[in-house]
Design an enzyme around this catalytic site. Structure first.
Site, short mmCIF file in Angstrom:
data_model
loop_
_atom_site.label_atom_id
_atom_site.label_comp_id
_atom_site.label_asym_id
_atom_site.label_seq_id
_atom_site.Cartn_x
_atom_site.Cartn_y
_atom_site.Cartn_z
N GLU A 26 -50.92 -17.79 4.57
CA GLU A 26 -50.42 -19.06 5.10
C GLU A 26 -51.14 -20.20 4.40
OE1 GLU A 26 -50.81 -19.29 9.36
OE2 GLU A 26 -50.05 -21.34 9.46
N ASN A 71 -48.10 -21.08 11.83
CA ASN A 71 -47.89 -22.39 12.45
C ASN A 71 -47.55 -23.45 11.41
OD1 ASN A 71 -48.56 -21.11 14.84
ND2 ASN A 71 -50.68 -21.84 14.86
N GLU A 172 -43.53 -18.13 15.99
CA GLU A 172 -44.12 -18.33 17.33
C GLU A 172 -43.51 -19.52 18.08
OE1 GLU A 172 -48.43 -18.38 17.14
OE2 GLU A 172 -48.50 -16.25 16.68
N TYR A 243 -53.64 -10.49 18.31
CA TYR A 243 -55.00 -10.58 17.77
C TYR A 243 -55.97 -9.97 18.77
CZ TYR A 243 -53.07 -13.58 14.14
OH TYR A 243 -52.34 -14.06 13.07
N GLU A 291 -47.94 -10.36 12.49
CA GLU A 291 -49.31 -10.89 12.53
C GLU A 291 -50.15 -9.96 13.40
OE1 GLU A 291 -50.07 -15.06 13.31
OE2 GLU A 291 -48.17 -15.60 12.35
N GLN A 352 -54.95 -12.44 8.04
CA GLN A 352 -54.14 -12.70 6.86
C GLN A 352 -54.76 -11.91 5.70
OE1 GLN A 352 -53.15 -16.88 6.47
NE2 GLN A 352 -52.71 -17.08 8.65
#
Ligand code: AHR
Length: 503
Positions: A26, A71, A172, A243, A291, A352
Protein backbone atom coordinates in the site's frame (compact mmCIF):
# COMPACT_ATOMS: atom_id res chain seq x y z
CA UNK A 1 3.48 -35.86 25.55
CA UNK A 2 2.38 -37.50 22.29
CA UNK A 3 0.24 -36.56 19.32
CA UNK A 4 -1.02 -38.70 16.47
CA UNK A 5 -1.86 -37.46 13.00
CA UNK A 6 -3.34 -39.55 10.20
CA UNK A 7 -2.95 -38.66 6.55
CA UNK A 8 -4.46 -40.72 3.78
CA UNK A 9 -3.65 -40.40 0.10
CA UNK A 10 -7.35 -40.47 -0.77
CA UNK A 11 -8.49 -37.91 1.79
CA UNK A 12 -7.87 -34.46 0.45
CA UNK A 13 -9.52 -31.09 1.03
CA UNK A 14 -8.93 -29.17 -2.16
CA UNK A 15 -6.35 -28.02 -4.62
CA UNK A 16 -4.69 -25.02 -3.00
CA UNK A 17 -4.95 -21.92 -5.15
CA UNK A 18 -1.36 -20.62 -5.44
CA UNK A 19 -2.72 -17.13 -4.83
CA UNK A 20 -3.33 -17.98 -1.19
CA UNK A 21 0.35 -17.00 -0.76
CA UNK A 22 -0.19 -13.48 -2.09
CA UNK A 23 0.93 -10.21 -0.50
CA UNK A 24 -0.08 -6.57 -0.26
CA UNK A 25 1.69 -3.27 -0.88
CA UNK A 26 0.00 0.00 0.00
CA UNK A 27 1.07 3.61 -0.36
CA UNK A 28 1.56 3.72 3.38
CA UNK A 29 4.57 4.59 5.48
CA UNK A 30 7.77 3.29 3.88
CA UNK A 31 6.23 0.37 2.01
CA UNK A 32 6.66 1.94 -1.42
CA UNK A 33 9.14 4.77 -0.76
CA UNK A 34 12.33 3.38 0.86
CA UNK A 35 10.66 -0.02 0.71
CA UNK A 36 10.55 -1.11 -2.91
CA UNK A 37 11.55 2.28 -4.40
CA UNK A 38 14.68 4.16 -3.41
CA UNK A 39 16.48 5.64 -6.43
CA UNK A 40 19.55 6.62 -4.39
CA UNK A 41 20.02 3.20 -2.88
CA UNK A 42 23.26 1.42 -3.89
CA UNK A 43 21.26 -1.58 -5.16
CA UNK A 44 18.64 0.47 -7.08
CA UNK A 45 17.99 -0.48 -10.71
CA UNK A 46 17.39 1.98 -13.55
CA UNK A 47 13.80 2.46 -12.37
CA UNK A 48 14.87 3.25 -8.81
CA UNK A 49 13.73 -0.11 -7.41
CA UNK A 50 15.84 -1.62 -4.65
CA UNK A 51 17.62 -4.75 -5.85
CA UNK A 52 18.12 -6.16 -2.37
CA UNK A 53 14.35 -6.04 -1.77
CA UNK A 54 13.67 -7.59 -5.18
CA UNK A 55 15.91 -10.52 -4.21
CA UNK A 56 14.12 -11.09 -0.89
CA UNK A 57 10.71 -10.88 -2.58
CA UNK A 58 11.72 -13.21 -5.41
CA UNK A 59 12.71 -15.91 -2.93
CA UNK A 60 9.17 -15.83 -1.52
CA UNK A 61 7.72 -16.68 -4.95
CA UNK A 62 4.80 -14.30 -4.30
CA UNK A 63 2.06 -15.12 -6.82
CA UNK A 64 0.08 -11.88 -6.59
CA UNK A 65 0.42 -8.45 -4.95
CA UNK A 66 -2.57 -6.30 -4.02
CA UNK A 67 -2.12 -2.55 -4.69
CA UNK A 68 -2.39 0.45 -4.01
CA UNK A 69 -4.41 0.07 -0.76
CA UNK A 70 -5.81 -0.43 1.77
CA UNK A 71 -7.30 2.67 3.34
CA UNK A 72 -5.15 4.74 0.97
CA UNK A 73 -7.18 3.69 -2.06
CA UNK A 74 -10.39 5.24 -0.76
CA UNK A 75 -9.25 8.78 -1.60
CA UNK A 76 -6.70 7.94 -4.31
CA UNK A 77 -6.80 9.34 -7.82
CA UNK A 78 -4.91 6.81 -9.90
CA UNK A 79 -4.41 9.45 -12.62
CA UNK A 80 -2.05 11.28 -10.23
CA UNK A 81 0.41 8.43 -10.65
CA UNK A 82 0.74 8.46 -14.46
CA UNK A 83 2.71 10.63 -16.89
CA UNK A 84 6.13 12.25 -16.33
CA UNK A 85 7.08 11.63 -12.71
CA UNK A 86 8.36 15.17 -12.14
CA UNK A 87 5.00 16.62 -13.15
CA UNK A 88 2.88 14.49 -10.85
CA UNK A 89 1.01 16.27 -8.04
CA UNK A 90 1.78 15.93 -4.37
CA UNK A 91 -1.45 15.07 -2.55
CA UNK A 92 -2.48 14.79 1.06
CA UNK A 93 -3.32 11.23 1.99
CA UNK A 94 -6.19 11.45 4.45
CA UNK A 95 -6.04 7.79 5.47
CA UNK A 96 -2.55 7.96 6.98
CA UNK A 97 -2.19 11.72 7.43
CA UNK A 98 0.82 11.88 5.12
CA UNK A 99 1.87 13.44 1.81
CA UNK A 100 1.95 11.34 -1.35
CA UNK A 101 4.52 12.32 -3.97
CA UNK A 102 3.05 10.01 -6.61
CA UNK A 103 6.55 9.19 -7.83
CA UNK A 104 5.36 5.59 -7.96
CA UNK A 105 2.13 4.85 -9.80
CA UNK A 106 0.66 2.04 -11.82
CA UNK A 107 3.48 1.92 -14.42
CA UNK A 108 6.27 1.73 -11.85
CA UNK A 109 4.39 -0.81 -9.79
CA UNK A 110 3.61 -2.97 -12.83
CA UNK A 111 7.27 -2.96 -13.90
CA UNK A 112 8.32 -3.95 -10.38
CA UNK A 113 5.81 -6.83 -10.46
CA UNK A 114 7.40 -8.05 -13.68
CA UNK A 115 10.84 -7.81 -12.08
CA UNK A 116 9.86 -9.88 -9.05
CA UNK A 117 7.71 -12.27 -11.11
CA UNK A 118 4.30 -11.61 -9.61
CA UNK A 119 0.81 -10.67 -10.81
CA UNK A 120 -1.03 -7.46 -9.95
CA UNK A 121 -4.28 -7.39 -7.98
CA UNK A 122 -5.66 -3.87 -8.21
CA UNK A 123 -8.15 -2.01 -6.04
CA UNK A 124 -10.51 0.67 -7.32
CA UNK A 125 -11.56 3.64 -5.21
CA UNK A 126 -15.16 3.24 -4.06
CA UNK A 127 -14.71 5.70 -1.19
CA UNK A 128 -14.35 9.17 -2.69
CA UNK A 129 -15.12 7.92 -6.23
CA UNK A 130 -17.18 5.23 -7.96
CA UNK A 131 -18.20 3.52 -11.18
CA UNK A 132 -16.66 6.11 -13.45
CA UNK A 133 -13.13 5.97 -12.09
CA UNK A 134 -13.31 2.17 -11.95
CA UNK A 135 -14.23 1.85 -15.62
CA UNK A 136 -11.58 4.40 -16.66
CA UNK A 137 -8.84 2.76 -14.62
CA UNK A 138 -9.81 -0.63 -16.03
CA UNK A 139 -9.70 0.71 -19.59
CA UNK A 140 -6.29 2.27 -18.93
CA UNK A 141 -4.89 -0.95 -17.53
CA UNK A 142 -6.49 -3.61 -19.72
CA UNK A 143 -7.59 -2.18 -23.08
CA UNK A 144 -5.13 -2.75 -25.97
CA UNK A 145 -5.52 0.69 -27.59
CA UNK A 146 -7.69 2.93 -29.74
CA UNK A 147 -9.56 4.55 -26.87
CA UNK A 148 -8.84 7.62 -24.78
CA UNK A 149 -7.48 5.89 -21.68
CA UNK A 150 -5.67 3.06 -23.43
CA UNK A 151 -3.98 5.48 -25.83
CA UNK A 152 -2.87 7.54 -22.86
CA UNK A 153 -1.25 4.44 -21.38
CA UNK A 154 0.57 3.86 -24.67
CA UNK A 155 1.66 7.50 -24.72
CA UNK A 156 2.94 7.04 -21.17
CA UNK A 157 5.24 4.28 -22.32
CA UNK A 158 3.34 1.02 -22.02
CA UNK A 159 2.13 -0.41 -25.32
CA UNK A 160 0.70 -3.74 -24.21
CA UNK A 161 -2.23 -3.83 -21.79
CA UNK A 162 -1.41 -5.43 -18.47
CA UNK A 163 -4.51 -7.65 -18.53
CA UNK A 164 -5.03 -7.60 -14.78
CA UNK A 165 -7.62 -10.20 -13.81
CA UNK A 166 -8.12 -9.53 -10.08
CA UNK A 167 -9.89 -6.36 -8.99
CA UNK A 168 -10.94 -5.30 -5.48
CA UNK A 169 -14.11 -3.23 -5.30
CA UNK A 170 -12.89 -0.72 -2.71
CA UNK A 171 -11.46 -1.44 0.72
CA UNK A 172 -12.98 -1.96 4.18
CA UNK A 173 -16.06 0.08 3.35
CA UNK A 174 -17.70 -0.92 6.64
CA UNK A 175 -15.06 0.98 8.62
CA UNK A 176 -15.96 4.47 9.92
CA UNK A 177 -12.26 5.33 9.43
CA UNK A 178 -12.63 4.81 5.70
CA UNK A 179 -12.97 7.84 3.43
CA UNK A 180 -16.43 7.40 1.92
CA UNK A 181 -17.51 4.81 4.52
CA UNK A 182 -20.90 3.31 3.69
CA UNK A 183 -23.66 1.18 5.10
CA UNK A 184 -23.88 -2.38 3.80
CA UNK A 185 -26.83 -1.39 1.59
CA UNK A 186 -25.12 1.66 0.14
CA UNK A 187 -21.90 -0.22 -0.49
CA UNK A 188 -23.66 -3.32 -1.81
CA UNK A 189 -25.47 -1.25 -4.46
CA UNK A 190 -22.34 0.65 -5.47
CA UNK A 191 -20.25 -2.52 -5.62
CA UNK A 192 -22.89 -4.29 -7.74
CA UNK A 193 -23.08 -1.36 -10.17
CA UNK A 194 -19.31 -1.11 -10.38
CA UNK A 195 -18.99 -4.85 -10.95
CA UNK A 196 -21.64 -4.72 -13.68
CA UNK A 197 -19.81 -1.94 -15.48
CA UNK A 198 -16.47 -3.70 -15.18
CA UNK A 199 -17.95 -6.93 -16.50
CA UNK A 200 -19.43 -5.07 -19.47
CA UNK A 201 -15.82 -4.39 -20.39
CA UNK A 202 -14.61 -7.94 -19.68
CA UNK A 203 -16.78 -10.75 -18.36
CA UNK A 204 -13.77 -12.81 -17.34
CA UNK A 205 -12.48 -10.45 -14.63
CA UNK A 206 -12.29 -11.83 -11.11
CA UNK A 207 -13.97 -9.36 -8.78
CA UNK A 208 -13.64 -9.09 -5.02
CA UNK A 209 -16.29 -7.40 -2.91
CA UNK A 210 -15.47 -6.04 0.56
CA UNK A 211 -16.50 -8.09 3.54
CA UNK A 212 -16.08 -6.79 7.08
CA UNK A 213 -12.84 -5.20 8.21
CA UNK A 214 -12.64 -7.81 10.93
CA UNK A 215 -14.81 -10.21 12.88
CA UNK A 216 -15.29 -7.69 15.74
CA UNK A 217 -17.04 -5.06 13.64
CA UNK A 218 -20.53 -4.27 14.98
CA UNK A 219 -22.03 -4.86 11.53
CA UNK A 220 -20.39 -8.30 11.14
CA UNK A 221 -21.71 -10.74 9.87
CA UNK A 222 -24.85 -8.97 8.63
CA UNK A 223 -22.57 -6.87 6.45
CA UNK A 224 -21.50 -9.96 4.49
CA UNK A 225 -25.08 -11.13 4.02
CA UNK A 226 -26.41 -7.76 2.87
CA UNK A 227 -23.47 -7.00 0.60
CA UNK A 228 -23.67 -10.46 -0.97
CA UNK A 229 -27.41 -10.14 -1.48
CA UNK A 230 -26.64 -7.13 -3.69
CA UNK A 231 -23.59 -8.52 -5.43
CA UNK A 232 -23.73 -12.33 -5.43
CA UNK A 233 -24.28 -12.66 -9.19
CA UNK A 234 -21.55 -10.18 -10.07
CA UNK A 235 -18.55 -11.05 -7.92
CA UNK A 236 -16.24 -14.00 -7.40
CA UNK A 237 -14.82 -13.41 -3.93
CA UNK A 238 -15.64 -11.65 -0.70
CA UNK A 239 -12.71 -10.20 1.20
CA UNK A 240 -11.86 -10.88 4.84
CA UNK A 241 -9.27 -9.05 6.93
CA UNK A 242 -7.83 -10.02 10.28
CA UNK A 243 -4.89 -8.81 12.32
CA UNK A 244 -3.57 -10.65 15.36
CA UNK A 245 -2.23 -9.08 18.56
CA UNK A 246 -0.71 -10.28 21.81
CA UNK A 247 -1.81 -7.23 23.79
CA UNK A 248 -1.91 -8.85 27.25
CA UNK A 249 1.36 -10.67 26.73
CA UNK A 250 -0.44 -13.98 27.03
CA UNK A 251 1.18 -16.25 24.46
CA UNK A 252 -1.21 -19.24 24.81
CA UNK A 253 -4.21 -16.97 24.22
CA UNK A 254 -2.43 -15.16 21.40
CA UNK A 255 -1.76 -18.45 19.63
CA UNK A 256 -5.37 -19.45 20.36
CA UNK A 257 -6.49 -16.71 17.97
CA UNK A 258 -6.03 -19.27 15.20
CA UNK A 259 -9.38 -20.73 16.28
CA UNK A 260 -11.00 -17.32 16.00
CA UNK A 261 -9.66 -17.13 12.46
CA UNK A 262 -11.11 -20.53 11.67
CA UNK A 263 -14.53 -19.55 13.03
CA UNK A 264 -14.43 -16.33 11.01
CA UNK A 265 -13.80 -18.26 7.80
CA UNK A 266 -16.45 -20.82 8.73
CA UNK A 267 -19.04 -18.11 9.39
CA UNK A 268 -18.44 -16.22 6.16
CA UNK A 269 -18.43 -19.49 4.20
CA UNK A 270 -21.83 -20.26 5.75
CA UNK A 271 -23.10 -16.78 4.86
CA UNK A 272 -22.00 -17.30 1.26
CA UNK A 273 -23.96 -20.58 1.21
CA UNK A 274 -27.00 -18.91 2.74
CA UNK A 275 -27.08 -16.18 0.10
CA UNK A 276 -26.40 -18.71 -2.65
CA UNK A 277 -29.37 -20.77 -1.50
CA UNK A 278 -31.61 -17.74 -1.12
CA UNK A 279 -30.77 -16.56 -4.63
CA UNK A 280 -31.07 -20.12 -6.00
CA UNK A 281 -27.74 -19.41 -7.63
CA UNK A 282 -25.60 -21.96 -9.42
CA UNK A 283 -22.38 -19.97 -9.11
CA UNK A 284 -19.89 -20.01 -6.28
CA UNK A 285 -18.33 -17.16 -4.40
CA UNK A 286 -15.11 -17.79 -2.48
CA UNK A 287 -13.09 -16.02 0.19
CA UNK A 288 -10.24 -13.66 -0.60
CA UNK A 289 -8.41 -13.07 2.70
CA UNK A 290 -6.64 -10.03 1.34
CA UNK A 291 -5.20 -8.65 4.59
CA UNK A 292 -3.77 -10.76 7.38
CA UNK A 293 -0.82 -10.59 9.74
CA UNK A 294 0.27 -9.88 13.28
CA UNK A 295 -0.12 -6.14 13.93
CA UNK A 296 0.20 -4.39 17.27
CA UNK A 297 3.89 -3.82 18.03
CA UNK A 298 3.92 -0.41 16.36
CA UNK A 299 0.52 0.89 17.54
CA UNK A 300 1.80 3.25 20.25
CA UNK A 301 4.59 4.68 18.15
CA UNK A 302 2.21 5.42 15.26
CA UNK A 303 -0.27 7.42 17.34
CA UNK A 304 1.32 10.83 16.91
CA UNK A 305 1.23 10.79 13.12
CA UNK A 306 -2.17 9.13 12.93
CA UNK A 307 -3.64 11.70 15.33
CA UNK A 308 -2.40 14.41 13.00
CA UNK A 309 0.21 15.77 15.39
CA UNK A 310 3.06 14.79 13.13
CA UNK A 311 1.92 17.03 10.26
CA UNK A 312 1.83 15.56 6.74
CA UNK A 313 5.18 13.79 6.35
CA UNK A 314 6.11 11.90 3.21
CA UNK A 315 6.74 8.18 3.80
CA UNK A 316 7.20 8.27 7.59
CA UNK A 317 8.02 5.03 9.41
CA UNK A 318 4.43 3.98 10.07
CA UNK A 319 3.25 0.52 11.12
CA UNK A 320 6.83 -0.75 11.39
CA UNK A 321 6.17 -3.79 13.53
CA UNK A 322 9.35 -5.56 14.54
CA UNK A 323 8.36 -9.20 14.69
CA UNK A 324 9.54 -11.58 17.35
CA UNK A 325 9.81 -15.34 17.62
CA UNK A 326 6.27 -15.95 18.92
CA UNK A 327 4.96 -14.16 15.80
CA UNK A 328 6.58 -16.94 13.77
CA UNK A 329 4.25 -19.38 15.50
CA UNK A 330 1.20 -17.20 14.88
CA UNK A 331 2.01 -16.77 11.20
CA UNK A 332 2.59 -20.53 10.92
CA UNK A 333 -0.85 -21.12 12.46
CA UNK A 334 -2.53 -18.65 10.10
CA UNK A 335 -0.99 -20.27 7.04
CA UNK A 336 -1.94 -23.73 8.30
CA UNK A 337 -5.52 -22.50 8.62
CA UNK A 338 -5.54 -21.23 5.04
CA UNK A 339 -4.21 -24.57 3.78
CA UNK A 340 -6.88 -26.45 5.74
CA UNK A 341 -9.58 -24.06 4.45
CA UNK A 342 -8.33 -24.11 0.87
CA UNK A 343 -11.78 -25.31 -0.16
CA UNK A 344 -13.10 -21.77 0.46
CA UNK A 345 -10.08 -19.48 0.87
CA UNK A 346 -8.73 -19.10 -2.64
CA UNK A 347 -6.69 -15.92 -2.33
CA UNK A 348 -4.91 -14.40 0.65
CA UNK A 349 -2.47 -11.52 1.04
CA UNK A 350 -0.02 -11.10 3.87
CA UNK A 351 -0.30 -7.44 4.89
CA UNK A 352 2.00 -6.13 3.99
CA UNK A 353 5.22 -7.03 2.13
CA UNK A 354 7.89 -4.41 2.90
CA UNK A 355 8.42 -2.21 6.00
CA UNK A 356 4.72 -1.81 6.86
CA UNK A 357 3.70 -4.77 9.07
CA UNK A 358 5.91 -6.79 6.81
CA UNK A 359 8.22 -9.79 6.54
CA UNK A 360 10.87 -7.62 4.86
CA UNK A 361 12.46 -4.54 6.48
CA UNK A 362 14.75 -1.94 4.97
CA UNK A 363 16.98 0.84 6.18
CA UNK A 364 17.23 3.95 4.05
CA UNK A 365 20.55 3.67 2.23
CA UNK A 366 21.25 0.52 4.24
CA UNK A 367 20.42 -3.17 4.24
CA UNK A 368 17.20 -5.07 3.69
CA UNK A 369 16.58 -8.10 5.87
CA UNK A 370 14.11 -10.86 6.64
CA UNK A 371 12.00 -10.39 9.75
CA UNK A 372 11.21 -13.48 11.83
CA UNK A 373 7.86 -14.04 10.08
CA UNK A 374 9.53 -14.14 6.66
CA UNK A 375 10.37 -17.80 7.23
CA UNK A 376 7.00 -19.48 7.84
CA UNK A 377 5.63 -17.43 4.92
CA UNK A 378 8.56 -18.54 2.76
CA UNK A 379 8.15 -22.23 3.65
CA UNK A 380 4.41 -22.25 2.99
CA UNK A 381 4.64 -20.24 -0.23
CA UNK A 382 7.48 -22.25 -1.71
CA UNK A 383 6.62 -25.75 -0.45
CA UNK A 384 2.90 -25.48 0.30
CA UNK A 385 1.61 -25.64 -3.26
CA UNK A 386 -0.50 -28.53 -4.46
CA UNK A 387 -3.39 -30.33 -2.79
CA UNK A 388 -4.28 -30.00 0.89
CA UNK A 389 -4.51 -33.24 2.83
CA UNK A 390 -7.46 -33.81 5.14
CA UNK A 391 -5.46 -34.70 8.25
CA UNK A 392 -7.02 -36.22 11.37
CA UNK A 393 -5.27 -34.86 14.43
CA UNK A 394 -5.30 -36.40 17.86
CA UNK A 395 -3.36 -34.05 20.12
CA UNK A 396 -3.73 -32.94 23.71
CA UNK A 397 -5.02 -29.40 23.85
CA UNK A 398 -5.78 -26.39 26.02
CA UNK A 399 -8.58 -23.92 26.56
CA UNK A 400 -8.44 -20.42 25.11
CA UNK A 401 -11.06 -17.64 24.88
CA UNK A 402 -11.82 -18.92 21.39
CA UNK A 403 -12.01 -22.68 21.82
CA UNK A 404 -12.52 -25.19 24.59
CA UNK A 405 -9.84 -27.43 23.17
CA UNK A 406 -7.15 -25.97 20.94
CA UNK A 407 -4.78 -28.80 20.01
CA UNK A 408 -1.19 -28.12 21.03
CA UNK A 409 -0.09 -29.62 17.73
CA UNK A 410 -1.40 -27.65 14.78
CA UNK A 411 -0.55 -29.17 11.43
CA UNK A 412 -1.31 -28.90 7.74
CA UNK A 413 -0.20 -31.23 4.97
CA UNK A 414 0.19 -30.75 1.24
CA UNK A 415 0.78 -33.14 -1.64
CA UNK A 416 3.00 -31.07 -3.92
CA UNK A 417 2.70 -31.29 -7.72
CA UNK A 418 5.69 -33.67 -7.88
CA UNK A 419 4.14 -36.01 -5.30
CA UNK A 420 6.36 -34.86 -2.42
CA UNK A 421 4.58 -34.32 0.89
CA UNK A 422 5.08 -31.13 2.90
CA UNK A 423 3.95 -30.91 6.51
CA UNK A 424 3.91 -27.67 8.49
CA UNK A 425 3.74 -28.15 12.25
CA UNK A 426 3.40 -25.79 15.21
CA UNK A 427 3.69 -26.87 18.84
CA UNK A 428 1.72 -24.46 21.01
CA UNK A 429 2.79 -26.03 24.29
CA UNK A 430 4.63 -23.66 26.66
CA UNK A 431 7.06 -26.17 28.10
CA UNK A 432 6.63 -29.69 26.72
CA UNK A 433 8.06 -31.39 23.69
CA UNK A 434 5.51 -33.42 21.78
CA UNK A 435 6.45 -36.64 20.03
CA UNK A 436 4.34 -36.62 16.92
CA UNK A 437 3.57 -39.67 14.82
CA UNK A 438 2.13 -38.99 11.41
CA UNK A 439 0.69 -41.97 9.57
CA UNK A 440 1.14 -41.88 5.82
CA UNK A 441 -1.70 -44.14 4.72
CA UNK A 442 -1.74 -45.13 1.07
CA UNK A 443 1.57 -43.42 0.28
CA UNK A 444 4.54 -45.50 -0.87
CA UNK A 445 7.44 -45.81 1.57
CA UNK A 446 9.41 -42.61 1.69
CA UNK A 447 12.15 -40.64 3.33
CA UNK A 448 12.62 -37.20 4.82
CA UNK A 449 14.22 -34.84 2.29
CA UNK A 450 14.00 -31.62 4.24
CA UNK A 451 13.40 -30.74 7.86
CA UNK A 452 13.44 -27.14 9.03
CA UNK A 453 13.02 -26.10 12.65
CA UNK A 454 12.34 -22.74 14.23
CA UNK A 455 12.57 -22.51 17.97
CA UNK A 456 14.09 -19.97 20.35
CA UNK A 457 14.63 -19.69 24.12
CA UNK A 458 13.31 -16.12 24.00
CA UNK A 459 9.79 -15.66 22.61
CA UNK A 460 10.50 -11.96 22.17
CA UNK A 461 13.73 -12.38 20.15
CA UNK A 462 13.78 -10.29 16.95
CA UNK A 463 15.90 -9.82 13.84
CA UNK A 464 17.48 -6.41 13.26
CA UNK A 465 19.62 -4.77 10.59
CA UNK A 466 22.67 -5.60 12.72
CA UNK A 467 21.60 -9.08 13.82
CA UNK A 468 19.60 -10.45 10.93
CA UNK A 469 19.81 -14.13 11.86
CA UNK A 470 18.81 -14.03 15.53
CA UNK A 471 15.61 -15.88 14.62
CA UNK A 472 16.07 -18.15 11.61
CA UNK A 473 15.36 -21.75 10.68
CA UNK A 474 17.92 -24.46 11.31
CA UNK A 475 18.10 -27.88 9.72
CA UNK A 476 16.44 -30.55 11.86
CA UNK A 477 17.84 -34.05 12.00
CA UNK A 478 15.36 -35.96 14.15
CA UNK A 479 12.52 -36.62 11.69
CA UNK A 480 12.33 -40.16 10.32
CA UNK A 481 10.00 -42.23 8.17
CA UNK A 482 9.59 -45.92 9.02
CA UNK A 483 6.74 -48.40 8.65
CA UNK A 484 4.52 -45.85 6.92
CA UNK A 485 4.91 -43.31 9.71
CA UNK A 486 6.68 -40.01 9.98
CA UNK A 487 8.02 -39.45 13.48
CA UNK A 488 9.11 -36.04 14.62
CA UNK A 489 9.59 -34.41 17.99
CA UNK A 490 8.25 -30.89 18.32
CA UNK A 491 10.06 -28.83 20.98
CA UNK A 492 7.87 -26.51 23.07
CA UNK A 493 6.88 -23.39 21.12
CA UNK A 494 8.28 -24.45 17.80
CA UNK A 495 7.53 -24.26 14.10
CA UNK A 496 8.70 -26.97 11.72
CA UNK A 497 8.46 -28.01 8.12
CA UNK A 498 9.08 -31.63 7.20
CA UNK A 499 9.13 -32.75 3.58
CA UNK A 500 8.82 -36.41 2.65
CA UNK A 501 9.64 -37.89 -0.71
CA UNK A 502 7.47 -40.89 -1.39
CA UNK A 503 8.90 -43.52 -3.70
O1 AHR B 1 -2.72 -2.87 6.18
C1 AHR B 1 -2.94 -1.71 6.93
C2 AHR B 1 -4.37 -1.25 6.89
O2 AHR B 1 -5.17 -2.15 7.58
C3 AHR B 1 -5.04 -1.16 5.54
O3 AHR B 1 -4.79 0.05 4.90
C4 AHR B 1 -6.49 -1.28 5.86
O4 AHR B 1 -7.21 -1.87 4.83
C5 AHR B 1 -6.52 -2.08 7.15
O5 AHR B 1 -7.29 -1.47 8.12
Amino acid sequence: MKAYVTSNKDYTISRIDDRVYGAFLEHLGRAIYEGIYEPDHPTADKDGMRGDVVELVKKLNVPVVRYPGGNFVSAYNWEDGIGPADQRPVRLDLAWHTSESNKVGIHEFADWCTTVGTEMMLAVNLGSRGVDEARNFLEYVNHPGGSYWSDLRVKNGRKEPWNVKLWCLGNEMDGPWQVGHKTADEYGKLAANTARAMRMFDGSLELIVCGSSNADMPSYPDWERIVLEHTYDHVDYISLHMYFANRDDNTPNFLGLAEKLDTYIETVAATIKQVKAKRKSKRDVYICFDEWNVWYHSNKKDREILDGNGGWPHAPGLLEDIYNFEDVLMVGLILNTFIRRSDVVKIACIAQLVNVIAPIMTEKGGPAWAQTIYYPYYFASVFGRGTALDLKVNSPGYETPHAKDSPFVDVSGVVNEDGTLSFFLVNRHTSESIETELELQGFAAGSVIDHQVMTHPDLKAVNTAKDQQQVAPTKGDGATVANGKLSVTLPPYSYQMVRVKVA
